[in-house]
Design an enzyme around this catalytic site. Structure first.
Site, PDB file in Angstrom:
ATOM      1  N   GLY A  74      -1.046 -23.323 -13.114  1.00  0.00           N
ATOM      2  CA  GLY A  74      -2.296 -23.332 -12.353  1.00  0.00           C
ATOM      3  C   GLY A  74      -3.479 -23.345 -13.291  1.00  0.00           C
ATOM      4  O   GLY A  74      -3.376 -23.827 -14.436  1.00  0.00           O
ATOM      5  N   GLU A 100       0.463   2.461 -14.208  1.00  0.00           N
ATOM      6  CA  GLU A 100       0.621   1.937 -12.849  1.00  0.00           C
ATOM      7  C   GLU A 100       0.961   0.448 -12.903  1.00  0.00           C
ATOM      8  O   GLU A 100       0.331  -0.302 -13.616  1.00  0.00           O
ATOM      9  CB  GLU A 100      -0.682   2.169 -12.070  1.00  0.00           C
ATOM     10  CG  GLU A 100      -0.634   1.690 -10.654  1.00  0.00           C
ATOM     11  CD  GLU A 100       0.608   2.198  -9.919  1.00  0.00           C
ATOM     12  OE1 GLU A 100       0.833   3.413  -9.871  1.00  0.00           O
ATOM     13  OE2 GLU A 100       1.385   1.356  -9.406  1.00  0.00           O
ATOM     14  N   PHE A 101       1.968   0.060 -12.113  1.00  0.00           N
ATOM     15  CA  PHE A 101       2.421  -1.338 -12.140  1.00  0.00           C
ATOM     16  C   PHE A 101       2.101  -2.078 -10.843  1.00  0.00           C
ATOM     17  O   PHE A 101       2.581  -3.188 -10.642  1.00  0.00           O
ATOM     18  CB  PHE A 101       3.923  -1.395 -12.415  1.00  0.00           C
ATOM     19  CG  PHE A 101       4.289  -0.837 -13.765  1.00  0.00           C
ATOM     20  CD1 PHE A 101       4.138  -1.600 -14.917  1.00  0.00           C
ATOM     21  CD2 PHE A 101       4.741   0.468 -13.891  1.00  0.00           C
ATOM     22  CE1 PHE A 101       4.447  -1.080 -16.168  1.00  0.00           C
ATOM     23  CE2 PHE A 101       5.056   1.001 -15.134  1.00  0.00           C
ATOM     24  CZ  PHE A 101       4.909   0.223 -16.282  1.00  0.00           C
ATOM     25  N   LEU A 102       1.310  -1.463  -9.950  1.00  0.00           N
ATOM     26  CA  LEU A 102       1.047  -2.140  -8.679  1.00  0.00           C
ATOM     27  C   LEU A 102       0.321  -3.459  -8.914  1.00  0.00           C
ATOM     28  O   LEU A 102      -0.417  -3.623  -9.883  1.00  0.00           O
ATOM     29  CB  LEU A 102       0.240  -1.251  -7.726  1.00  0.00           C
ATOM     30  CG  LEU A 102      -1.197  -0.839  -8.082  1.00  0.00           C
ATOM     31  CD1 LEU A 102      -2.206  -1.941  -7.852  1.00  0.00           C
ATOM     32  CD2 LEU A 102      -1.571   0.369  -7.270  1.00  0.00           C
ATOM     33  N   LYS A 137      -7.761  -8.362 -19.887  1.00  0.00           N
ATOM     34  CA  LYS A 137      -8.189  -7.236 -20.732  1.00  0.00           C
ATOM     35  C   LYS A 137      -7.009  -6.576 -21.438  1.00  0.00           C
ATOM     36  O   LYS A 137      -7.134  -6.110 -22.563  1.00  0.00           O
ATOM     37  CB  LYS A 137      -9.011  -6.229 -19.925  1.00  0.00           C
ATOM     38  CG  LYS A 137      -8.221  -5.223 -19.147  1.00  0.00           C
ATOM     39  CD  LYS A 137      -9.131  -4.165 -18.540  1.00  0.00           C
ATOM     40  CE  LYS A 137      -8.377  -3.292 -17.567  1.00  0.00           C
ATOM     41  NZ  LYS A 137      -7.275  -2.524 -18.117  1.00  0.00           N
ATOM     42  N   GLY A 144      -6.166 -14.565 -14.189  1.00  0.00           N
ATOM     43  CA  GLY A 144      -7.450 -13.846 -14.218  1.00  0.00           C
ATOM     44  C   GLY A 144      -7.194 -12.421 -13.776  1.00  0.00           C
ATOM     45  O   GLY A 144      -6.117 -11.875 -14.007  1.00  0.00           O
ATOM     46  N   CYS A 171      -6.648  -7.123 -14.963  1.00  0.00           N
ATOM     47  CA  CYS A 171      -5.641  -6.547 -15.861  1.00  0.00           C
ATOM     48  C   CYS A 171      -5.177  -7.475 -16.981  1.00  0.00           C
ATOM     49  O   CYS A 171      -5.331  -7.123 -18.149  1.00  0.00           O
ATOM     50  CB  CYS A 171      -4.450  -6.073 -15.042  1.00  0.00           C
ATOM     51  SG  CYS A 171      -4.891  -4.694 -13.972  1.00  0.00           S
ATOM     52  N   GLU A 223      -2.340  -6.116  -7.187  1.00  0.00           N
ATOM     53  CA  GLU A 223      -3.291  -6.288  -6.092  1.00  0.00           C
ATOM     54  C   GLU A 223      -2.732  -7.344  -5.143  1.00  0.00           C
ATOM     55  O   GLU A 223      -2.106  -8.307  -5.566  1.00  0.00           O
ATOM     56  CB  GLU A 223      -4.652  -6.713  -6.635  1.00  0.00           C
ATOM     57  CG  GLU A 223      -5.353  -5.559  -7.324  1.00  0.00           C
ATOM     58  CD  GLU A 223      -6.671  -5.956  -7.971  1.00  0.00           C
ATOM     59  OE1 GLU A 223      -7.253  -6.981  -7.592  1.00  0.00           O
ATOM     60  OE2 GLU A 223      -7.106  -5.231  -8.873  1.00  0.00           O
ATOM     61  N   VAL A 229      -6.789   1.090  -7.992  1.00  0.00           N
ATOM     62  CA  VAL A 229      -5.626   1.932  -8.279  1.00  0.00           C
ATOM     63  C   VAL A 229      -5.779   3.319  -7.653  1.00  0.00           C
ATOM     64  O   VAL A 229      -4.866   3.824  -6.998  1.00  0.00           O
ATOM     65  CB  VAL A 229      -5.401   2.041  -9.809  1.00  0.00           C
ATOM     66  CG1 VAL A 229      -4.390   3.123 -10.146  1.00  0.00           C
ATOM     67  CG2 VAL A 229      -4.925   0.698 -10.357  1.00  0.00           C
TER      68      VAL A 229
HETATM   69  P1  NAD Z   1     -11.855   0.014 -10.497  1.00  0.00           P
HETATM   70  O1  NAD Z   1     -13.010  -0.451 -11.285  1.00  0.00           O
HETATM   71  O2  NAD Z   1     -11.480  -0.679  -9.214  1.00  0.00           O
HETATM   72  O3  NAD Z   1     -12.036   1.572 -10.139  1.00  0.00           O
HETATM   73  C1  NAD Z   1     -12.473   2.536 -11.024  1.00  0.00           C
HETATM   74  C2  NAD Z   1     -13.269   3.596 -10.266  1.00  0.00           C
HETATM   75  O4  NAD Z   1     -13.612   4.656 -11.166  1.00  0.00           O
HETATM   76  C3  NAD Z   1     -14.580   3.068  -9.686  1.00  0.00           C
HETATM   77  O5  NAD Z   1     -14.628   3.364  -8.309  1.00  0.00           O
HETATM   78  C4  NAD Z   1     -15.661   3.858 -10.454  1.00  0.00           C
HETATM   79  O6  NAD Z   1     -16.807   4.143  -9.679  1.00  0.00           O
HETATM   80  C5  NAD Z   1     -14.906   5.122 -10.802  1.00  0.00           C
HETATM   81  N1  NAD Z   1     -15.465   5.909 -11.896  1.00  0.00           N
HETATM   82  C6  NAD Z   1     -16.067   5.479 -13.043  1.00  0.00           C
HETATM   83  N2  NAD Z   1     -16.435   6.548 -13.799  1.00  0.00           N
HETATM   84  C7  NAD Z   1     -16.088   7.657 -13.119  1.00  0.00           C
HETATM   85  C8  NAD Z   1     -16.210   9.050 -13.369  1.00  0.00           C
HETATM   86  N3  NAD Z   1     -16.757   9.502 -14.479  1.00  0.00           N
HETATM   87  N4  NAD Z   1     -15.725   9.911 -12.433  1.00  0.00           N
HETATM   88  C9  NAD Z   1     -15.165   9.461 -11.299  1.00  0.00           C
HETATM   89  N5  NAD Z   1     -15.017   8.154 -11.012  1.00  0.00           N
HETATM   90  C10 NAD Z   1     -15.481   7.274 -11.907  1.00  0.00           C
HETATM   91  O7  NAD Z   1     -10.605  -0.001 -11.491  1.00  0.00           O
HETATM   92  P2  NAD Z   1      -9.057  -0.224 -11.124  1.00  0.00           P
HETATM   93  O8  NAD Z   1      -8.800  -1.681 -10.916  1.00  0.00           O
HETATM   94  O9  NAD Z   1      -8.657   0.746 -10.092  1.00  0.00           O
HETATM   95  O10 NAD Z   1      -8.389   0.154 -12.517  1.00  0.00           O
HETATM   96  C11 NAD Z   1      -8.321   1.488 -12.991  1.00  0.00           C
HETATM   97  C12 NAD Z   1      -7.332   1.530 -14.143  1.00  0.00           C
HETATM   98  O11 NAD Z   1      -6.024   1.178 -13.685  1.00  0.00           O
HETATM   99  C13 NAD Z   1      -7.650   0.556 -15.270  1.00  0.00           C
HETATM  100  O12 NAD Z   1      -7.268   1.123 -16.487  1.00  0.00           O
HETATM  101  C14 NAD Z   1      -6.738  -0.626 -14.965  1.00  0.00           C
HETATM  102  O13 NAD Z   1      -6.412  -1.373 -16.110  1.00  0.00           O
HETATM  103  C15 NAD Z   1      -5.512   0.071 -14.417  1.00  0.00           C
HETATM  104  N6  NAD Z   1      -4.691  -0.760 -13.517  1.00  0.00           N
HETATM  105  C16 NAD Z   1      -5.299  -1.588 -12.611  1.00  0.00           C
HETATM  106  C17 NAD Z   1      -4.500  -2.337 -11.754  1.00  0.00           C
HETATM  107  C18 NAD Z   1      -5.140  -3.283 -10.756  1.00  0.00           C
HETATM  108  O14 NAD Z   1      -4.413  -4.147 -10.234  1.00  0.00           O
HETATM  109  N7  NAD Z   1      -6.424  -3.166 -10.457  1.00  0.00           N
HETATM  110  C19 NAD Z   1      -3.109  -2.239 -11.801  1.00  0.00           C
HETATM  111  C20 NAD Z   1      -2.533  -1.358 -12.703  1.00  0.00           C
HETATM  112  C21 NAD Z   1      -3.343  -0.628 -13.571  1.00  0.00           C
END
Ligand code: NAD
Length: 447
Positions: free
Chosen positions: A263, A158-160, A273, A267, A270, A162, A11
């Site tokens: 399917g 965020e609604f993106l 959890k 998984g 998002c 992957e 994100v």
């Molecule tokens: P991610 O694990 O890919 O990235 C998180 C990043 O935060 C990592 O790079 C980690 O090193 C860093 N981090 C950890 N502690 C830190 C700190 N103290 N200071 C600075 N950086 C730090 O996670 P993500 O998939 O990007 O998800 C982030 C949030 O967004 C989550 O709450 C998730 O539920 C939400 N979200 C994710 C998606 C998705 O498709 N991945 C979509 C919408 C919302």
């Protein structure tokens, strides 16, 4: 505008890059030094279609920078995004230690008179904006400062998705902004203006409703998939074809065509959890969210529901059997393997005494990191078939959809496919003489 994004994962990196693309100066902060070094040197750390081009352009033009230093990252920033992990804690509730940890650090760094909007972009339970606000205030107080008029906390989930994250971010269906103050809402509106030029709405609301909107959206979609997975099981038992049922109900616009593909379970980082976290949040206010309990139970079983079928086919014993596995990522066009059904299938097959050679266009390095060499990895999808007793398909990458069947037939030991993603046409498989088992459709038995 000058923006800081704290947390540079899926994100954070996509948001930071896209904000830079609209002319903002963005500093992405992460605690992972290796990640920051790579990004600063132009090496992208995730696979996401279309991201690399934007990333390279904005890096070159100096609008996108990376640091491990929070103080340096937020200096002069008008808006600070928190895109930090919120993994499930032991009881399934969202673990806020990363978000609140950074909030505490921010409290020490904010200076009176230097107004900043602090934005929760992470998916967080209802009430987190208040917790972040209090955490910042307390930590400021402990450092001898009154910073109450220096910042606002906004919820901007965020609604993106992957795999299409750049497109989703650049042209969002909607932007949700939960803010208690007009001042912060106005700043956010200005930032998002360029992203909604086609008329998609920015929806302003209170922080709690914004926080719940995200969980409600993901839980609803997880329910929709799970509902179809149960219909698929019923199809198998009743002799109906889930593809027909899917088309039949999907063309009803109240239901819609999307998220109706059955399917081997949902998984990713998002849905699993977030459904769990909403169930926990509900329990905390003494509400039993029964539908979501069922969704979790069905999905858990769905991830490995093809295993007994594979065992049956091989007479109950998989010892010494070798399988080709196409697909490791939890869905196509990403290298993300968090909660990927393929990982559960791998564990079950290995426990049953089988061996596996896998191929995935993007996710093999990530699987190698968590699973090491308990399975073998092939350099392409056809190499994975060598010496295999059957092919299992776990992710619907487009290159798996129209494969060279003569190569499959020439390489597999026998013409057997277990397809967890319903990629192929039943009559075509019959014509080619495959044993072909998919989800919610009749089994093609010819060999
Ligand atoms: P991610 O694990 O890919 O990235 C998180 C990043 O935060 C990592 O790079 C980690 O090193 C860093 N981090 C950890 N502690 C830190 C700190 N103290 N200071 C600075 N950086 C730090 O996670 P993500 O998939 O990007 O998800 C982030 C949030 O967004 C989550 O709450 C998730 O539920 C939400 N979200 C994710 C998606 C998705 O498709 N991945 C979509 C919408 C919302």
């Amino acid at each position: 505008m000058k923006i800081a994004v704290v947390g540079t994962g899926y994100v954070g990196l996509v948001s930071g890059t896209c904000f830079a693309e609209t002319g903002n100066r963005v500093t992405c902060v992460d605690i992972d030094q290796t990640k920051v070094d790579k990004l600063s040197n132009g090496v992208i750390t995730i696979y996401e279609p279309g991201l690399e081009k934007l990333f390279q352009r904005n890096l070159k033009e100096g609008r996108l920078t990376f640091t491990t230093n929070l103080a340096e990252g937020i200096k002069d920033a008008q808006i600070i995004f928190l895109a930090l992990p919120t993994p499930p804690g032991e009881d399934g509730s969202a673990d806020l230690k990363y978000v609140l940890g950074v909030a505490k650090d921010l409290g020490k760094l904010l200076q009176d008179g230097d107004y900043k909007v602090i934005v929760d972009k992470s998916t967080v339970p209802v009430g987190t904006a208040d917790k972040v606000r209090n955490c910042i205030l307390e930590s400021g107080k402990a450092a001898g400062k009154d910073i109450s008029a220096t910042f606002d906390v906004v919820s901007n989930p965020e609604f993106l998705r992957e795999g299409v994250a750049v497109e989703d971010f650049m042209k969002p269906d909607r932007v949700v902004i939960g803010s208690a103050t007009e001042k912060a809402a106005k700043v956010m509106g200005e930032l998002y203006g360029p992203f909604v030029r086609q008329g998609n709405p920015i929806i302003y609301m209170d922080e709690k409703s914004a926080e719940l909107t995200k969980y409600a959206a993901n839980s609803f979609l997880a329910t929709k998939i799970t509902f179809m997975n149960e219909i698929a099981r019923l199809c198998e038992l009743l002799g109906a074809d889930v593809d027909m049922v899917r088309k039949g109900i999907g063309s009803d616009e109240r239901i819609g065509k999307r998220f109706l593909f059955p399917g081997i379970g949902y998984g990713g980082s998002c849905f699993p959890k977030d459904v769990q976290a909403l169930v926990r949040s509900s329990a905390e206010v003494n509400y039993h969210f029964k539908i979501l309990d069922a969704v979790m139970e069905v999905n858990e079983a769905q991830k490995t529901y093809i295993i007994p079928k594979i065992k049956d086919y091989f007479g109950g014993d998989l010892t010494g059997k070798h399988f080709a596995l196409w697909g490791l990522a939890f869905k196509p066009n990403t290298d993300d393997i968090r909660e990927a059904p393929a990982l559960y299938i791998i564990d079950e097959l290995l426990a049953a005494g089988a061996t596996i050679t896998a191929f995935d266009p993007e996710a093999m390095a990530n699987v190698k990191q968590v699973k090491g060499n308990v399975i073998s990895y092939a350099e392409n999808q056809y190499k994975a078939l060598e010496n295999a007793d059957a092919l299992i398909i776990a992710t619907e990458w487009s290159e798996f959809r129209t494969p060279e069947f003569d190569k499959i037939i020439g390489t597999l030991k026998s013409k057997v496919i277990f397809d967890g993603r319903n990629l192929f046409d039943l009559s075509q498989m019959q014509k080619m003489g495959f044993y072909y088992m998919s989800v919610g459709r009749s089994v093609v038995e010819t060999q």
